[in-house]
Design a protein around this motif. Structure first.
Motif, mmCIF file in Angstrom:
data_model
loop_
_atom_site.group_PDB
_atom_site.id
_atom_site.type_symbol
_atom_site.label_atom_id
_atom_site.label_comp_id
_atom_site.label_asym_id
_atom_site.label_seq_id
_atom_site.Cartn_x
_atom_site.Cartn_y
_atom_site.Cartn_z
ATOM 1 N N TYR A 136 6.963 8.841 13.977
ATOM 2 C CA TYR A 136 7.128 8.001 12.800
ATOM 3 C C TYR A 136 6.606 8.949 11.677
ATOM 4 O O TYR A 136 7.411 8.943 10.524
ATOM 5 C CB TYR A 136 6.055 7.034 12.878
ATOM 6 C CG TYR A 136 5.868 6.241 11.486
ATOM 7 C CD1 TYR A 136 6.673 4.903 11.141
ATOM 8 C CD2 TYR A 136 4.782 6.432 10.719
ATOM 9 C CE1 TYR A 136 6.475 4.279 10.010
ATOM 10 C CE2 TYR A 136 4.597 5.474 9.498
ATOM 11 C CZ TYR A 136 5.561 4.693 9.272
ATOM 12 O OH TYR A 136 5.554 3.976 8.017
ATOM 13 N N GLN A 137 5.503 9.732 11.812
ATOM 14 C CA GLN A 137 5.283 10.692 10.501
ATOM 15 C C GLN A 137 6.260 11.523 10.471
ATOM 16 O O GLN A 137 6.516 11.954 9.103
ATOM 17 C CB GLN A 137 4.101 11.174 11.025
ATOM 18 C CG GLN A 137 3.333 12.098 9.802
ATOM 19 C CD GLN A 137 2.307 12.988 10.345
ATOM 20 O OE1 GLN A 137 1.585 12.969 11.514
ATOM 21 N NE2 GLN A 137 1.736 13.803 9.299
ATOM 22 N N LEU A 138 6.923 12.211 11.318
ATOM 23 C CA LEU A 138 8.079 13.251 11.025
ATOM 24 C C LEU A 138 9.408 12.335 10.481
ATOM 25 O O LEU A 138 10.060 12.936 9.651
ATOM 26 C CB LEU A 138 8.286 13.845 12.238
ATOM 27 C CG LEU A 138 7.166 14.812 12.790
ATOM 28 C CD1 LEU A 138 7.657 15.209 14.429
ATOM 29 C CD2 LEU A 138 7.014 16.100 11.884
ATOM 30 N N GLU A 139 9.670 11.289 10.673
ATOM 31 C CA GLU A 139 10.737 10.580 10.323
ATOM 32 C C GLU A 139 10.466 10.289 8.779
ATOM 33 O O GLU A 139 11.413 10.252 8.027
ATOM 34 C CB GLU A 139 10.884 9.243 10.984
ATOM 35 C CG GLU A 139 12.320 8.419 10.637
ATOM 36 C CD GLU A 139 12.225 7.035 11.398
ATOM 37 O OE1 GLU A 139 13.058 6.365 10.879
ATOM 38 O OE2 GLU A 139 11.835 7.002 12.579
ATOM 39 N N GLU A 140 9.255 9.681 8.569
ATOM 40 C CA GLU A 140 8.867 9.270 7.043
ATOM 41 C C GLU A 140 8.949 10.543 6.193
ATOM 42 O O GLU A 140 9.426 10.390 5.177
ATOM 43 C CB GLU A 140 7.406 8.808 7.099
ATOM 44 C CG GLU A 140 7.391 7.403 7.594
ATOM 45 C CD GLU A 140 7.825 6.344 6.520
ATOM 46 O OE1 GLU A 140 7.264 6.249 5.626
ATOM 47 O OE2 GLU A 140 8.752 5.525 6.849
ATOM 48 N N LEU A 190 0.867 -1.092 -0.014
ATOM 49 C CA LEU A 190 -0.038 0.020 0.077
ATOM 50 C C LEU A 190 0.813 1.323 -0.004
ATOM 51 O O LEU A 190 0.678 2.234 -0.658
ATOM 52 C CB LEU A 190 -1.043 0.179 1.273
ATOM 53 C CG LEU A 190 -2.181 -1.119 1.169
ATOM 54 C CD1 LEU A 190 -2.807 -1.218 2.357
ATOM 55 C CD2 LEU A 190 -2.926 -0.783 -0.015
ATOM 56 N N LYS A 191 2.056 1.314 0.665
ATOM 57 C CA LYS A 191 2.581 2.369 0.848
ATOM 58 C C LYS A 191 3.405 2.529 -0.434
ATOM 59 O O LYS A 191 3.718 3.744 -1.025
ATOM 60 C CB LYS A 191 4.081 2.408 2.073
ATOM 61 C CG LYS A 191 3.698 2.557 3.275
ATOM 62 C CD LYS A 191 4.433 2.447 4.358
ATOM 63 C CE LYS A 191 3.969 2.879 5.976
ATOM 64 N NZ LYS A 191 4.790 2.657 6.540
ATOM 65 N N GLN A 192 3.993 1.705 -1.270
ATOM 66 C CA GLN A 192 4.469 1.643 -2.611
ATOM 67 C C GLN A 192 3.554 2.132 -3.606
ATOM 68 O O GLN A 192 3.832 3.222 -4.282
ATOM 69 C CB GLN A 192 5.155 0.227 -2.947
ATOM 70 C CG GLN A 192 5.776 0.274 -4.314
ATOM 71 C CD GLN A 192 5.912 -1.192 -4.689
ATOM 72 O OE1 GLN A 192 5.599 -2.207 -4.235
ATOM 73 N NE2 GLN A 192 7.052 -1.394 -5.957
ATOM 74 N N ILE A 250 -0.489 12.456 4.075
ATOM 75 C CA ILE A 250 -0.712 13.731 4.515
ATOM 76 C C ILE A 250 0.695 14.432 4.081
ATOM 77 O O ILE A 250 1.698 13.720 4.866
ATOM 78 C CB ILE A 250 -1.138 14.046 6.076
ATOM 79 C CG1 ILE A 250 -2.438 13.638 6.156
ATOM 80 C CG2 ILE A 250 -0.819 15.658 6.439
ATOM 81 C CD1 ILE A 250 -2.739 13.702 7.409
ATOM 82 N N LYS A 251 1.076 15.288 3.532
ATOM 83 C CA LYS A 251 2.124 15.914 3.122
ATOM 84 C C LYS A 251 2.811 17.119 4.140
ATOM 85 O O LYS A 251 2.000 18.158 3.979
ATOM 86 C CB LYS A 251 2.392 16.166 1.665
ATOM 87 C CG LYS A 251 2.128 14.923 0.856
ATOM 88 C CD LYS A 251 2.447 15.095 -0.634
ATOM 89 C CE LYS A 251 2.442 14.190 -1.533
ATOM 90 N NZ LYS A 251 2.133 12.814 -1.431
ATOM 91 N N LEU A 252 3.741 17.048 4.556
ATOM 92 C CA LEU A 252 4.171 18.183 5.383
ATOM 93 C C LEU A 252 5.466 18.644 4.458
ATOM 94 O O LEU A 252 6.415 18.148 4.312
ATOM 95 C CB LEU A 252 4.760 17.813 6.862
ATOM 96 C CG LEU A 252 3.694 17.044 7.705
ATOM 97 C CD1 LEU A 252 4.306 16.581 9.126
ATOM 98 C CD2 LEU A 252 2.451 17.712 7.972
ATOM 99 N N HIS A 253 5.254 19.981 4.216
ATOM 100 C CA HIS A 253 6.110 20.626 3.163
ATOM 101 C C HIS A 253 7.209 21.424 3.695
ATOM 102 O O HIS A 253 8.128 21.544 3.157
ATOM 103 C CB HIS A 253 5.377 21.341 1.966
ATOM 104 C CG HIS A 253 4.329 20.633 1.321
ATOM 105 N ND1 HIS A 253 4.763 19.595 0.380
ATOM 106 C CD2 HIS A 253 3.293 20.565 1.506
ATOM 107 C CE1 HIS A 253 3.791 19.040 -0.242
ATOM 108 N NE2 HIS A 253 2.482 19.530 0.407
ATOM 109 N N SER A 254 6.847 22.167 4.674
ATOM 110 C CA SER A 254 7.933 23.166 5.390
ATOM 111 C C SER A 254 7.863 23.088 7.118
ATOM 112 O O SER A 254 6.860 22.596 7.505
ATOM 113 C CB SER A 254 7.858 24.422 4.870
ATOM 114 O OG SER A 254 6.748 25.169 5.361
#
Length: 153
Positions: free
Chosen positions: A103-107, A12-14, A73-77
């Motif tokens: 996990y989200q911040l590392e990813e 799913l991630k791929q 969810i994309k974190l851009h800056s």
């Protein structure tokens, strides 16, 4: 050998990564057939590994033409990331939610694997041996302080 849940998660991630908009729609039964598992296994993977804390929005529509939509969810800056941190952490944070945020911040590449591991260790209930709700308050304050220090440079 990896278990079925890990294989489904990676698949799913791929396909999410290859999706132009960062959104995929899947049929639970079709995916279960593809991985030769029961549909509840798909539910388990999605509910435990694609959570809001880990940076995913999941919608589902049941019925004949039903689907499960997963969006990364994309974190851009760093500015929006800090806003996201403050909204996510609040005044209390349990261990599971703190690990999901890390996990989200590392990813997203905002913190390193090593930084995430250090913060996870500091956030563990075995380290913060306080009674609730004080433990969750201290965890939130520590996590905010560490992340602000790392991300505001």
């Amino acid at each position: 050998m990896r278990n079925v849940s890990e294989v489904i998660e990676q698949y799913l991630k791929q396909i999410l990564q290859q999706s132009p908009g960062g959104v995929i729609e899947i049929q639970r039964n079709d995916l279960a057939d593809q991985f030769n598992c029961v549909p509840s296994q798909i539910n388990y993977v999605i509910s435990t590994r694609f959570t809001l804390e880990k940076g995913y929005i999941v919608e589902s529509k049941r019925g004949g033409g039903g689907y499960i939509r997963i969006q990364k969810i994309k974190l851009h800056s760093h500015g929006p990331v800090l806003d996201h941190i403050f909204r996510t952490i609040g005044s209390h944070m349990d261990q599971s939610a703190s690990e999901g945020l890390l996990y989200q911040l590392e990813e997203g590449g905002f913190i390193s694997e090593r930084e995430a591991a250090i913060m996870k260790a500091a956030m563990a209930r075995e380290v913060l041996t306080l009674k609730l709700p004080l433990r969750d308050e201290i965890r939130a304050k520590l996590l905010k302080a560490m992340l602000i220090s790392l991300l505001s440079k």
